[in-house]
Design a protein around this motif. Structure first.
Motif, PDB file in Angstrom:
ATOM      1  N   PRO A 240      35.067  -5.467  51.651  1.00 14.34           N
ATOM      2  CA  PRO A 240      35.487  -4.433  50.701  1.00 14.34           C
ATOM      3  C   PRO A 240      36.092  -3.168  51.294  1.00 14.34           C
ATOM      4  O   PRO A 240      36.654  -2.363  50.560  1.00 14.34           O
ATOM      5  CB  PRO A 240      34.185  -4.093  49.973  1.00 14.34           C
ATOM      6  N   LEU A 241      35.975  -2.971  52.602  1.00 18.06           N
ATOM      7  CA  LEU A 241      36.428  -1.712  53.193  1.00 18.06           C
ATOM      8  C   LEU A 241      37.404  -2.004  54.321  1.00 18.06           C
ATOM      9  O   LEU A 241      37.008  -2.437  55.401  1.00 18.06           O
ATOM     10  CB  LEU A 241      35.218  -0.920  53.723  1.00 18.06           C
ATOM     11  N   HIS A 242      38.694  -1.779  54.078  1.00 15.84           N
ATOM     12  CA  HIS A 242      39.714  -2.106  55.068  1.00 15.84           C
ATOM     13  C   HIS A 242      39.921  -0.929  56.024  1.00 15.84           C
ATOM     14  O   HIS A 242      40.985  -0.311  56.079  1.00 15.84           O
ATOM     15  CB  HIS A 242      41.026  -2.503  54.381  1.00 15.84           C
ATOM     16  N   VAL A 243      38.886  -0.644  56.784  1.00 15.82           N
ATOM     17  CA  VAL A 243      38.903   0.392  57.817  1.00 15.82           C
ATOM     18  C   VAL A 243      38.542  -0.288  59.129  1.00 15.82           C
ATOM     19  O   VAL A 243      37.458  -0.861  59.263  1.00 15.82           O
ATOM     20  CB  VAL A 243      37.898   1.521  57.507  1.00 15.82           C
ATOM     21  N   MET A 244      39.460  -0.242  60.107  1.00 18.42           N
ATOM     22  CA  MET A 244      39.248  -0.981  61.338  1.00 18.42           C
ATOM     23  C   MET A 244      38.224  -0.324  62.254  1.00 18.42           C
ATOM     24  O   MET A 244      37.446  -1.012  62.924  1.00 18.42           O
ATOM     25  CB  MET A 244      40.581  -1.141  62.072  1.00 18.42           C
ATOM     26  N   GLN A 245      38.195   1.012  62.303  1.00 14.80           N
ATOM     27  CA  GLN A 245      37.286   1.694  63.209  1.00 14.80           C
ATOM     28  C   GLN A 245      35.837   1.333  62.883  1.00 14.80           C
ATOM     29  O   GLN A 245      35.365   1.505  61.774  1.00 14.80           O
ATOM     30  CB  GLN A 245      37.487   3.209  63.116  1.00 14.80           C
ATOM     31  N   ASN A 246      35.133   0.804  63.892  1.00 11.89           N
ATOM     32  CA  ASN A 246      33.730   0.432  63.782  1.00 11.89           C
ATOM     33  C   ASN A 246      33.485  -0.781  62.892  1.00 11.89           C
ATOM     34  O   ASN A 246      32.360  -0.996  62.447  1.00 11.89           O
ATOM     35  CB  ASN A 246      32.885   1.617  63.293  1.00 11.89           C
TER      36      ASN A 246
END
Length: 515
Positions: A240-246
């Protein structure tokens, strides 16, 4: 028909210093010349939590053919130099006060690397930092240290020409080792054979001393090819969260993904359309190397980093005091300064909510405490949105912000606390999938924090100097709010309702008293 004149527009646009930009030493530009890509990143300023103003890359493929010819190909050279000329112009246009140019394996190893570097220096007007393999490993590790919180594992930076591995524990960095396993080099060494590439990777990495100490720890993956693998995993699992960092992938899931990609039929993979065609050719070779890292090192998880040697270079430029700052807290403070009605008021929320949690018997780990402090700084960033959508917009801004020093469950906590502050303690309008990222303990604390915020804002109207004069304490079975006499008129139906909501979370009755 008369034209409408915007009387204030001249004043708003006449000052080139936008109110949404922070002062400091900056902008700072970094050009990173790798074996596969040439990239420019312009950062707002030199700080513990740098914000990107401009980011562009060109896949020049400098390392193509290098392992066989020993030279940088003329076509790649022309493309790289053209990109650097454009990037230098953009850096000047952006007002960069300093330009840093970093060159890695291809420029370092090619026979025609020296004249290429000389031409780069002529174009850029600054000395070029020609990094050794050990330099690359150190800066990649520093990039991980700058962007992650309490690291413990091995950092791996996969470029087009080489792989760098280095052990990191907290801010202690081990000796960096470099291996000839970059995507371009490996594909050429294996003559395009995935099976041969697997054997090469196994031979090179099975005795790596760095991987010997990886078991049960995290492997921090840096590099465009590995980020593409992670992006593919995100879309295949409908994350659900397209954030690559971590972004963290359990090691067994990552190994299975590598096996699928390593079969070579990349274009037939589910959701492969989410990966650019320029990246697909090297995807199987990145998968082969990562699979061998997992087999040889047996990490518990693969953690993706959007930060690498560029950010490591900037981190190395900071003084010790600035390095010691918490990047998440710094980023939250900056956003409060830029978007809240009163940064002084949001700063007051930290000690006040600590007292509320203590009164309610809510314990916190050190990590949970820093998340609460960050959430306090972020509490008022959505005030300009329409009231019906402040919760949703604040949740989306926080969940997808360019924060570092926080994992995805932590992002969910920050976003949920702000959502509950605006929308009340209900989940009806909340995307359940974002909520799933926070474990029950964090979610309960986010709900309690949101309830505390709701009490604070009907007292303060977002203005500083009010909340610190009030106290919340537990007395027997009651949660008691003490108001100074001058604030007696603030007692009313809305305050009482919100205070009951807060107390109910601890199973307590309420009392509001005026001293």
């Amino acid at each position: 028909m008369p034209r409408v004149r915007d009387a204030g527009s001249e004043t708003l646009v006449s000052d080139p210093r936008a109110a949404g930009r922070l002062a400091g030493y900056g902008p700072v530009a970094v050009i990173d010349i790798g074996s596969n890509s040439v990239r420019l990143v312009v950062y707002e300023r030199l700080t513990r939590s740098p914000t990107v103003v401009f980011n562009e890359k060109v896949l020049a493929g400098l390392g193509k053919g290098l392992s066989k010819t020993g030279h940088l190909a003329e076509a790649s050279l022309r493309q790289a130099l053209a990109a650097v000329k454009r990037f230098k112009h953009i850096a000047d246009q952006a007002g960069a006060v300093s330009l840093h140019v970093l060159a890695t394996a291809a420029a370092r190893e090619a026979a025609n690397g020296p004249p290429f570097v000389a031409e780069l220096e002529r174009i850029c007007g600054v000395p070029i930092s020609l990094l050794t393999g050990a330099d690359e490993a150190r800066l990649a590790a520093l990039g991980i240290v700058s962007g992650m919180w309490q690291t413990d594992g091995v950092a791996g930076d996969l470029g087009g020409g080489s792989l760098e591995l280095v052990d990191i524990r907290g801010d202690v960095i081990g000796e960096g080792l470099t291996y000839p396993l970059g995507g371009i080099r490996l594909s050429e060494s294996a003559d395009g054979s995935i099976r041969r590439a697997e054997r090469i990777a196994q031979q090179v990495l099975e005795t790596s001393p760095t991987l010997e100490n990886l078991a049960g720890r995290s492997f921090y993956a840096v590099g465009g090819t590995w980020r593409s693998l992670a992006k593919l995993h995100m879309h295949q699992t409908d994350y659900p969260l397209h954030v690559m960092q971590n972004y963290a992938i359990p090691a067994d899931e990552a190994l299975e993904l590598c096996r699928l990609v390593g079969r070579g039929a990349v274009d037939a993979l589910p959701r492969i359309e989410t990966i650019s065609k320029q990246r697909r050719d090297l995807l199987p070779y990145g998968a082969v190397v990562l699979a061998q890292v997992i087999r040889a090192g047996r990490p518990k998880e693969i953690v993706l980093s959007a930060l690498g040697l560029r950010e490591g270079h900037l981190y190395e430029l900071l003084d010790g005091t600035e390095r010691a700052r918490d990047p998440l807290i710094e980023a939250a403070r900056e956003l409060a300064f830029l978007r809240s009605r009163s940064p002084a008021h949001t700063a007051e929320m930290g000690p006040w909510t600590a007292g509320v949690f203590d009164a309610m018997g809510i314990d916190e780990t050190v990590e949970e405490e820093r998340l609460r402090l960050a959430a306090c700084h972020l509490v008022d960033i959505g005030w300009r949105a329409h009231p019906d959508y402040r919760g949703e917009q604040s949740l989306n801004i926080i969940a997808h912000a360019a924060f570092i020093g926080v994992d995805h469950p932590g992002r969910a906590y920050l976003a949920l606390a702000n959502y509950y502050r605006h929308m009340g303690l209900i989940d009806d309008a909340l995307s359940p999938r974002i909520g799933m990222l926070a474990p029950p303990r964090l979610r309960d604390r986010a709900r309690a924090l949101g309830a505390a915020f709701r009490v604070a804002f009907v007292l303060s109207a977002a203005m500083p100097g009010i909340v610190p004069t009030t106290t919340i304490e537990r007395r027997g079975d009651f949660l008691v709010l003490d108001l100074p006499g001058r604030l007696a008129d603030l007692d009313g139906e809305v305050l009482q309702r919100r205070f009951r909501q807060l107390a109910r979370l601890a199973g307590l009755d309420v009392a509001i008293r005026t001293s």
